[in-house]
Design an enzyme around this catalytic site. Sequence first.
Site, mmCIF file in Angstrom:
data_model
loop_
_atom_site.group_PDB
_atom_site.id
_atom_site.type_symbol
_atom_site.label_atom_id
_atom_site.label_comp_id
_atom_site.label_asym_id
_atom_site.label_seq_id
_atom_site.Cartn_x
_atom_site.Cartn_y
_atom_site.Cartn_z
ATOM 1 N N GLY A 1 25.115 -52.260 -68.575
ATOM 2 C CA GLY A 1 25.871 -53.513 -68.584
ATOM 3 C C GLY A 1 27.312 -53.278 -68.160
ATOM 4 O O GLY A 1 28.235 -53.802 -68.779
ATOM 5 N N HIS A 2 27.490 -52.481 -67.090
ATOM 6 C CA HIS A 2 28.829 -52.198 -66.597
ATOM 7 C C HIS A 2 28.745 -51.649 -65.168
ATOM 8 O O HIS A 2 27.662 -51.373 -64.658
ATOM 9 C CB HIS A 2 29.550 -51.186 -67.501
ATOM 10 N N ALA A 3 29.902 -51.499 -64.566
ATOM 11 C CA ALA A 3 30.048 -50.835 -63.270
ATOM 12 C C ALA A 3 31.160 -49.809 -63.415
ATOM 13 O O ALA A 3 31.952 -49.864 -64.358
ATOM 14 C CB ALA A 3 30.401 -51.841 -62.178
#
Length: 132
Positions: free
Chosen positions: A48-50
């Site tokens: 749930g991130h970059a």
Amino acid sequence: MNRIERIKLSKIQDCRGNLSVLENDILPFAFKRVYYLYDVPSGASRGGHAHIEQSEFLIALSGSFDVLINTGFETQIYTLNKPDEGLLIPNGYWRELDNFSSGGICLVLASDVFEESDYIRNFDEFLAFKKS
């Protein structure tokens, strides 16, 4: 290194069990951090991130899981379920890990040490980052 890529690892088969080897020359970066995810509850999601700079290489050491990759324009799902194959995720891609099987273990080799400032944890901020 700008695209998602499946990378097959060497597999040495033996009646006593198989062996796969991962050395730095296989990846386009020298890994500086190794961690793994396990005992992920049914229905839970990880990631749930970059990353702004960091790249990662994911391997399903045991079981399986899905990696949802969003480019800012489209989403693709990669199922990892072989310990002799990994998924290279360069920086600048949103990722979510879902559908862990019972006993699923995700090994991650990262191009850098943990730096909170390298993470984009809000999807709208990720989309703005991709447009900049």
